[in-house]
Write a protein that holds these residues in place. Structure first.
Motif, PDB file in Angstrom:
ATOM      1  N   UNK A  22       0.820  -1.278   0.095  1.00 15.83           N
ATOM      2  CA  UNK A  22      -0.076   0.057  -0.076  1.00 15.83           C
ATOM      3  C   UNK A  22       0.883   1.222   0.006  1.00 15.83           C
ATOM      4  N   UNK A  23       0.847   1.956  -1.149  1.00 13.22           N
ATOM      5  CA  UNK A  23       1.889   2.933  -1.304  1.00 13.22           C
ATOM      6  C   UNK A  23       1.067   4.275  -1.465  1.00 13.22           C
ATOM      7  N   UNK A  24       1.722   5.418  -1.279  1.00  7.79           N
ATOM      8  CA  UNK A  24       1.335   6.920  -1.222  1.00  7.79           C
ATOM      9  C   UNK A  24       0.973   7.468   0.027  1.00  7.79           C
ATOM     10  N   UNK A  25       0.907   6.784   1.073  1.00  7.82           N
ATOM     11  CA  UNK A  25       0.702   7.487   2.259  1.00  7.82           C
ATOM     12  C   UNK A  25       2.111   7.661   3.033  1.00  7.82           C
ATOM     13  N   UNK A  26       2.410   8.595   3.814  1.00  6.60           N
ATOM     14  CA  UNK A  26       3.854   8.836   4.775  1.00  6.60           C
ATOM     15  C   UNK A  26       3.054   8.488   5.932  1.00  6.60           C
ATOM     16  N   UNK A  27       4.140   8.191   7.055  1.00  5.59           N
ATOM     17  CA  UNK A  27       4.059   8.345   8.244  1.00  5.59           C
ATOM     18  C   UNK A  27       3.262   9.596   8.872  1.00  5.59           C
ATOM     19  N   UNK A  28       3.724  10.760   8.498  1.00  5.55           N
ATOM     20  CA  UNK A  28       3.070  11.912   8.828  1.00  5.55           C
ATOM     21  C   UNK A  28       1.609  12.005   8.529  1.00  5.55           C
ATOM     22  N   UNK A  29       1.308  11.648   7.203  1.00  4.01           N
ATOM     23  CA  UNK A  29       0.166  11.381   6.785  1.00  4.01           C
ATOM     24  C   UNK A  29      -0.925  10.642   7.642  1.00  4.01           C
ATOM     25  N   UNK A  30      -0.316   9.545   8.203  1.00  3.26           N
ATOM     26  CA  UNK A  30      -1.262   8.477   8.832  1.00  3.26           C
ATOM     27  C   UNK A  30      -1.432   8.997  10.216  1.00  3.26           C
ATOM     28  N   UNK A  31      -0.511   9.272  10.941  1.00  4.79           N
ATOM     29  CA  UNK A  31      -0.570   9.667  12.439  1.00  4.79           C
ATOM     30  C   UNK A  31       0.048  10.968  12.779  1.00  4.79           C
ATOM     31  N   UNK A  32       0.204  11.991  11.929  1.00  7.63           N
ATOM     32  CA  UNK A  32       0.514  13.229  12.362  1.00  7.63           C
ATOM     33  C   UNK A  32       2.075  13.487  12.806  1.00  7.63           C
ATOM     34  N   UNK A  33       3.026  12.414  12.950  1.00 11.80           N
ATOM     35  CA  UNK A  33       4.137  12.728  13.287  1.00 11.80           C
ATOM     36  C   UNK A  33       5.091  11.532  12.781  1.00 11.80           C
ATOM     37  N   UNK A  34       6.138  11.573  12.867  1.00 14.94           N
ATOM     38  CA  UNK A  34       6.860  10.625  12.091  1.00 14.94           C
ATOM     39  C   UNK A  34       7.116   9.148  12.685  1.00 14.94           C
ATOM     40  N   UNK A  35       7.514   8.167  12.104  1.00 13.25           N
ATOM     41  CA  UNK A  35       7.437   6.928  12.533  1.00 13.25           C
ATOM     42  C   UNK A  35       8.407   6.731  13.705  1.00 13.25           C
ATOM     43  N   UNK A  36       9.535   7.576  13.937  1.00  8.37           N
ATOM     44  CA  UNK A  36      10.314   7.101  14.713  1.00  8.37           C
ATOM     45  C   UNK A  36       9.871   7.104  16.189  1.00  8.37           C
ATOM     46  N   UNK A  37       8.705   7.748  16.253  1.00  7.66           N
ATOM     47  CA  UNK A  37       7.803   7.745  17.565  1.00  7.66           C
ATOM     48  C   UNK A  37       7.295   6.111  17.868  1.00  7.66           C
ATOM     49  N   UNK A  38       7.338   5.304  16.634  1.00  7.24           N
ATOM     50  CA  UNK A  38       7.124   4.043  16.940  1.00  7.24           C
ATOM     51  C   UNK A  38       8.312   3.220  17.322  1.00  7.24           C
ATOM     52  N   UNK A  39       9.540   3.776  17.566  1.00 11.60           N
ATOM     53  CA  UNK A  39      10.317   3.094  18.093  1.00 11.60           C
ATOM     54  C   UNK A  39      10.679   3.658  19.757  1.00 11.60           C
ATOM     55  N   UNK A  40      10.511   5.174  19.819  1.00  7.64           N
ATOM     56  CA  UNK A  40      10.655   5.671  21.076  1.00  7.64           C
ATOM     57  C   UNK A  40       9.500   5.292  22.066  1.00  7.64           C
ATOM     58  N   UNK A  41       8.411   5.265  21.749  1.00  8.69           N
ATOM     59  CA  UNK A  41       7.458   4.845  22.675  1.00  8.69           C
ATOM     60  C   UNK A  41       7.308   3.196  22.979  1.00  8.69           C
ATOM     61  N   UNK A  42       7.768   2.463  22.004  1.00  7.56           N
ATOM     62  CA  UNK A  42       7.639   0.909  22.211  1.00  7.56           C
ATOM     63  C   UNK A  42       8.916   0.881  23.307  1.00  7.56           C
ATOM     64  N   UNK A 215       3.068   5.656  27.746  1.00  6.78           N
ATOM     65  CA  UNK A 215       3.666   5.245  26.242  1.00  6.78           C
ATOM     66  C   UNK A 215       2.898   4.474  25.459  1.00  6.78           C
ATOM     67  N   UNK A 216       2.336   3.386  26.049  1.00  4.72           N
ATOM     68  CA  UNK A 216       1.399   2.613  25.251  1.00  4.72           C
ATOM     69  C   UNK A 216       0.156   3.201  24.856  1.00  4.72           C
ATOM     70  N   UNK A 217      -0.230   4.336  25.525  1.00  7.98           N
ATOM     71  CA  UNK A 217      -1.780   4.907  25.201  1.00  7.98           C
ATOM     72  C   UNK A 217      -1.417   5.467  23.796  1.00  7.98           C
ATOM     73  N   UNK A 218      -0.346   5.837  23.357  1.00  7.33           N
ATOM     74  CA  UNK A 218      -0.208   6.491  22.043  1.00  7.33           C
ATOM     75  C   UNK A 218       0.551   5.537  20.972  1.00  7.33           C
ATOM     76  N   UNK A 219       0.256   4.278  21.051  1.00  3.98           N
ATOM     77  CA  UNK A 219       0.641   3.345  20.139  1.00  3.98           C
ATOM     78  C   UNK A 219      -0.427   3.217  19.212  1.00  3.98           C
ATOM     79  N   UNK A 220      -0.207   3.017  17.906  1.00  2.00           N
ATOM     80  CA  UNK A 220      -1.031   2.646  16.949  1.00  2.00           C
ATOM     81  C   UNK A 220      -0.579   1.903  15.895  1.00  2.00           C
ATOM     82  N   UNK A 221      -1.387   0.926  15.004  1.00  2.74           N
ATOM     83  CA  UNK A 221      -0.629   0.223  14.099  1.00  2.74           C
ATOM     84  C   UNK A 221      -0.957   1.040  12.828  1.00  2.74           C
ATOM     85  N   UNK A 222      -0.292   0.876  11.746  1.00  2.00           N
ATOM     86  CA  UNK A 222      -0.473   1.297  10.321  1.00  2.00           C
ATOM     87  C   UNK A 222      -1.585   0.682   9.769  1.00  2.00           C
ATOM     88  N   UNK A 223      -2.032   1.204   8.416  1.00  5.71           N
ATOM     89  CA  UNK A 223      -3.014   0.385   7.669  1.00  5.71           C
ATOM     90  C   UNK A 223      -2.306  -0.977   7.312  1.00  5.71           C
TER      91      UNK A 223
END
Length: 464
Positions: A22-42, A215-223
């Motif tokens: 699935x192409x065309x969406x950036x991490x910022x488009x999906x969750x409003x911030x960069x995906x590096x947060x999905x390393x920091x928060x986990x 930290x877990x309250x802000x976790x979410x999965x991509x499409x």
């Protein structure tokens, strides 16, 4: 499963083997911030729960793990961690247990485990409650955080997943020191005496549980099937080995849990983790001699602990980045070889260099033991895809439910015979066995052509 679908249009591209990107969406488009947060928060979630459990173990002192000749609560803790991983993974991928609920649940279970350890009236009940609730909480948090990081980094999964698992390794070193009967290694200089330590450790443990839950309250999965828009999907390569992102190409398609369970690759991973997990539990069950050496007492013990923590976090992450470049299977095999040779080196440390060489073996064994589950988590997604990665991780991680009690029972027999050398030989043999199993790990469905033989009788004009 909680997915975030933004208003940005996307397209789906089907690869050579049927894999959909699935192409065309950036991490910022999906969750409003960069995906590096999905390393920091986990990472904050795994490190918080692991260190909270260690803090409660320190506060409990001898009540935490010492249950006779063998620390049987350690085996129960590992068993519960492995048992919980499978149902949590299935519920996560089925959409019935979002990440923002699973991580706070694991943090709450860890807090309950600490309170039971400190306030249960009977020592056996306190140890059992701490092992059951602590292991269940740790298993839920690890599976959730590792799977979430892997889904957001399908192009650089090794570094992301191992960094998150490195946070979980932060708590294994303190627990190992407590299990070895040497909690004084936790006490930093300037905090002598036992009067204020338990209360300080309890406050620290509860605070870390709150950090993990927050930290877990802000976790979410991509499409589902999401791929970073700025990264081109790797094209399948057949034959020669390549470096870079194509060293470990993504799975040929998305496997469901039942499909993955029907492949030999998943059960090879299960057996590999079974052998590797037994090494650490077995060494802890026989009370590693390193905790009784002069260099592991007092202030030196604190220095050893800090060095082990830094080596685990930095080393596991570095191995993950290395696996992205040189290949997951090759890196895993090398780590398992280190895991198998370290116990033999500890046995021969008296002839080869004394306490410094023994310390090196202990640190390398801890690093390898922390890296094996992290590399297997990355390899699981490489083989079966990211959509149901939590269920796959839970199935593979269930091997620890067998490794923990089995290694503890074997350790009990060795301790009863007062012959720890046999335990180290057995631990080294299990580590080397895991390296042999790692050699046969291949992704299902991927075509591998090692040599192309030309047709000796091609169809040409003379045959037309």
């Amino acid at each position: 499963m909680r997915t975030i679908d933004g208003p940005v249009p996307y397209r789906e591209v089907t690869g050579r083997y049927g894999r959909v990107h699935r192409l065309g969406e950036t991490d910022a488009d999906i969750m409003g911030r960069t995906r590096i947060w999905m390393i920091v928060l986990p990472f904050a979630g795994t490190a918080g729960v692991a260190l909270a459990g260690a803090a409660f173990a320190v506060a409990g002192g001898a009540r935490a793990w010492s249950g006779g000749p063998v620390p049987w609560p350690l085996g129960v803790w590992v068993f519960c961690q492995g048992v919980v991983a499978l149902p949590v993974g299935r519920l996560r991928d089925g959409g019935r247990l979002p990440a923002r609920v699973a991580v706070p649940f694991g943090a709450a279970a860890t807090a309950v485990a600490g309170l039971l350890l400190l306030h249960a009236p009977e020592a056996t009940a306190a140890r059992l409650g701490f092992a059951v609730f602590g292991g269940a909480g740790a298993g839920a948090v690890w599976v959730t955080c590792a799977a979430t990081a892997g889904k957001w980094f399908p192009d650089r999964r090794g570094g992301a997943t191992t960094l998150v698992s490195g946070g979980f390794a932060c708590g294994t070193v303190p627990v190992a020191f407590v299990a070895a009967g040497h909690p004084s290694a936790f006490v930093a200089a300037g905090h002598p005496g036992a009067g204020g330590r338990p209360s300080l450790a309890v406050v620290l443990g509860l605070a870390l549980c709150l950090v993990a839950a927050g930290a877990g309250r802000f976790l979410a999965d991509p499409p589902r099937n999401w791929w970073p828009d700025r990264v081109a999907p790797p094209r399948p390569r057949v034959g020669a080995a390549v470096r870079g992102t194509e060293a470990d190409p993504p799975a040929v398609r998305q496997y469901g849990p039942r499909e993955a369970a029907g492949t030999p690759a998943l059960w090879l991973m299960w057996c590999c983790l079974l052998c590797a997990g037994g090494v650490g539990v077995l060494c802890a069950a026989v009370r590693a001699p390193s905790a009784r050496e002069p260099w592991a007492t007092g202030g030196n013990g604190t220095a050893v602990l800090c060095a082990a923590l830094c080596l685990d976090v930095v080393g596991v992450g570095a191995l993950g980045l290395l696996s992205d470049r040189w290949g997951r299977r090759a890196t895993l095999t090398g780590v398992c070889v280190v895991l198998g040779t370290a116990p033999f080196g500890a046995l021969e440390s008296g002839r080869l260099g004394g306490p410094p060489f023994l310390l090196l073996c202990v640190l390398l064994s801890g690093l390898a033991g922390a890296a094996v589950p992290a590399l297997l988590a990355s390899l699981t997604a490489d083989c079966f895809g990211e959509n149901d990665n939590a269920a796959h991780l839970g199935l593979v991680h269930s091997a620890t439910a067998v490794a923990g009690p089995a290694a503890a029972v074997l350790g009990a027999g060795v301790v009863g015979a007062r012959d720890p050398h046999v335990a180290y030989v057995l631990a080294g043999s299990l580590g080397l066995a895991s390296s042999v199993l790692a050699l046969f790990l291949t992704a299902p469905g991927r075509i591998r052509v090692r040599r192309i033989v030309p047709n000796p009788q091609p169809l040409g004009e003379e045959m037309a």
